[in-house]
Design an enzyme around this catalytic site. Sequence first.
Site, mmCIF file in Angstrom:
data_model
loop_
_atom_site.group_PDB
_atom_site.id
_atom_site.type_symbol
_atom_site.label_atom_id
_atom_site.label_comp_id
_atom_site.label_asym_id
_atom_site.label_seq_id
_atom_site.Cartn_x
_atom_site.Cartn_y
_atom_site.Cartn_z
ATOM 1 N N GLY A 173 -5.403 15.438 -17.765
ATOM 2 C CA GLY A 173 -6.892 14.929 -17.955
ATOM 3 C C GLY A 173 -7.746 14.925 -16.693
ATOM 4 N N CYS A 220 1.245 15.839 -15.419
ATOM 5 C CA CYS A 220 0.033 15.571 -14.541
ATOM 6 C C CYS A 220 -0.907 14.266 -14.481
ATOM 7 C CB CYS A 220 -1.024 16.916 -14.766
ATOM 8 S SG CYS A 220 -2.368 17.275 -13.459
ATOM 9 N N TYR A 221 -1.827 14.535 -15.200
ATOM 10 C CA TYR A 221 -2.658 12.935 -15.102
ATOM 11 C C TYR A 221 -1.647 11.948 -16.014
ATOM 12 C CZ TYR A 221 -5.951 9.223 -16.652
ATOM 13 O OH TYR A 221 -6.531 7.969 -17.094
ATOM 14 N N HIS A 227 2.379 21.453 -14.688
ATOM 15 C CA HIS A 227 2.078 21.794 -16.006
ATOM 16 C C HIS A 227 3.058 22.777 -16.746
ATOM 17 C CE1 HIS A 227 -1.972 20.097 -16.354
ATOM 18 N NE2 HIS A 227 -1.952 20.228 -15.171
ATOM 19 N N GLU A 280 3.425 23.355 -19.717
ATOM 20 C CA GLU A 280 2.987 24.050 -21.018
ATOM 21 C C GLU A 280 2.482 25.489 -20.823
ATOM 22 O OE1 GLU A 280 -0.464 21.631 -19.602
ATOM 23 O OE2 GLU A 280 1.645 21.425 -19.590
ATOM 24 N N SER A 296 -15.473 39.097 -40.564
ATOM 25 C CA SER A 296 -15.927 39.975 -39.408
ATOM 26 C C SER A 296 -15.330 41.167 -39.274
ATOM 27 C CB SER A 296 -16.081 39.331 -38.209
ATOM 28 O OG SER A 296 -14.933 39.188 -37.639
ATOM 29 N N GLY A 297 -13.973 41.235 -39.990
ATOM 30 C CA GLY A 297 -12.889 42.203 -39.703
ATOM 31 C C GLY A 297 -11.763 41.791 -38.571
ATOM 32 N N GLY A 298 -12.419 41.005 -37.975
ATOM 33 C CA GLY A 298 -11.348 40.650 -36.789
ATOM 34 C C GLY A 298 -9.923 39.842 -37.301
ATOM 35 N N VAL A 299 -9.221 39.779 -36.249
ATOM 36 C CA VAL A 299 -7.784 38.926 -36.610
ATOM 37 C C VAL A 299 -8.177 37.716 -37.467
ATOM 38 C CG1 VAL A 299 -5.740 38.207 -35.711
ATOM 39 C CG2 VAL A 299 -6.662 40.278 -35.033
ATOM 40 N N ASP A 300 -9.127 36.874 -36.537
ATOM 41 C CA ASP A 300 -9.201 35.473 -37.242
ATOM 42 C C ASP A 300 -9.820 35.220 -38.657
ATOM 43 O OD1 ASP A 300 -8.414 34.856 -34.741
ATOM 44 O OD2 ASP A 300 -10.348 34.706 -33.934
ATOM 45 N N SER A 301 -10.779 36.204 -38.708
ATOM 46 C CA SER A 301 -11.421 35.888 -40.011
ATOM 47 C C SER A 301 -10.753 36.614 -41.040
ATOM 48 C CB SER A 301 -12.918 36.406 -39.818
ATOM 49 O OG SER A 301 -12.952 37.681 -39.834
ATOM 50 N N THR A 302 -9.919 37.536 -40.852
ATOM 51 C CA THR A 302 -8.916 38.310 -41.752
ATOM 52 C C THR A 302 -8.018 37.291 -42.340
ATOM 53 O OG1 THR A 302 -9.777 40.399 -40.707
ATOM 54 C CG2 THR A 302 -7.655 40.381 -42.133
ATOM 55 N N LYS A 318 -4.513 32.168 -30.735
ATOM 56 C CA LYS A 318 -4.328 33.470 -31.366
ATOM 57 C C LYS A 318 -3.089 34.078 -31.869
ATOM 58 C CE LYS A 318 -7.587 36.051 -31.325
ATOM 59 N NZ LYS A 318 -8.681 36.438 -32.234
#
Length: 510
Positions: free
Chosen positions: A55, A82-83, A169, A171, A223-229, A366
């Site tokens: 943080g 970290c924090y 970190h 991660e 949109s045809g992108g990975v996310d919306s598809t 992603k």
Amino acid sequence: MKRRPILVVNFGSQYVQLIARRIREIGIYSEIVHWEELTQAVEEKEPFGIILSGGPASVYSPDAPLPDPAIYEMDIPILGICYGLQVLTHQLGGKVEKSLRQEYGRARLKVVKDSPLFEGLPREFDVWMSHADRVVKLPEGFETLAVSDNSPHAAVGNRERKIYGLQFHPEVVHTQHGKEILSNFAYKVCNAQRNWEMGDFLKEEIEEIRSKVGDAKVIAALSGGVDSTVASLLVHRAVGDQLHCLFIDHGLLRKGERQEVEMKLRALGLPLKVIDAGKLFLSRLRGVEDPEEKRKIIGNTFIEVFEEEARKIEGARFLLQGTLYPDVVESAGIKGSAKIKTHHNVGGLPEDMNLELLEPLRELFKDEVRQLGRELGIPEEVLMRHPFPGPGLAIRILGEVNEEDLNTLREADSIYIEELRKAGLYKEIWQAFAVLLPIKTVGVMGDVRTYEKVIALRAVDSKDGMTADWYRLPYELLDRVMRRIINEVKGVNRVVYDVSSKPPSTIEWE
């Protein structure tokens, strides 16, 4: 199905979801909780363990976010990052001070004491630091497990109480053996049991979508992108013909993209309607140069178009969007996170919007979305498309957007991507694209002085979009792309290559 999680406590770090994702990657369900809600969450969810995330605050500040100290008496394993390390140090009687020398970036970690956290790991390896404060006195019962040049207590622990802390970190991908450290904490310290698979997420999300949507209709912002598809196919799997996919051609697409998207989406069996709204979007963007204003105009116009179409569909109540977690973080959708920029998926929505948002991918990164897409049977050529922003080429033309500049950028970008594919590098790169700069430079073409536009090329290597490094393209390829763009794209006489990382830059230029 109720699963015991590892709770990740949010103190405002933009990497809090990344920690949770790493835990899911090692097969354990994780949930994020705000620091003020931690005690209640522990009582309700009976977690295997707790991770106190990073943080931006300092623990010695009057308004520092600090959890209920009762968590240290609950006999639950705790890992501070970290924090988070500084929080547990401060609350358990140690001391944290501002460091005389800040530590950002790679550091060499030296393990000086055996512990479950570093079991099976080398005694020295590189880690990623990002802090201006450091621990100078340990709480009673704690010992130093590892050090770095600027952190005398880079890793600490109290084995008996199962409380550990890391100044670095684990991660982020830049830390060597970071996933192994988190795995050691989860399995060796928390004794957690595997209870998370993407197939489980798919089944549960389908049930949740069915429960939420009922018999209503859903309009997909496709949109045809990975996310919306992936989002559309997921919802189609859940509610079938109740889904209506709308592909809005906003006039800001890449060369040939509309035709390609139509073909691939119909091949997946998605019900698709194409709407040509390019003139409307371009008219709204005329004279607008500020990137935030452009994004909000595009977001509002998208919603307007969808609402207009929704009125034609009886029973339409939901608007589906492929919003991902990095979009939410950068738009300050996580309580306590700093806003970086507004994303089309999560910014610019009117208060009186008549459609309720449906965002089934909101908690995923992603690469997790691609994994989910594979569970749904989506072909690799669709899943491995480079990310393309909702505002399209409008944010890759710096300044005002017009048809002439759009055509210039389309041609340059097409040449660039074509050459990357020919070189076999497209699939190795997270994201590559061309940018049209709002400047002109002097050049010489055929012994004649020119004063033309500049194209910038961008290619980055990343795993999740939260951090990224510039991709080291071969000089021969850059030379070939440069010559083709200057020779084939009218009005361009200079090409440059962007070598900025994220942070401090963002992947997109606007």
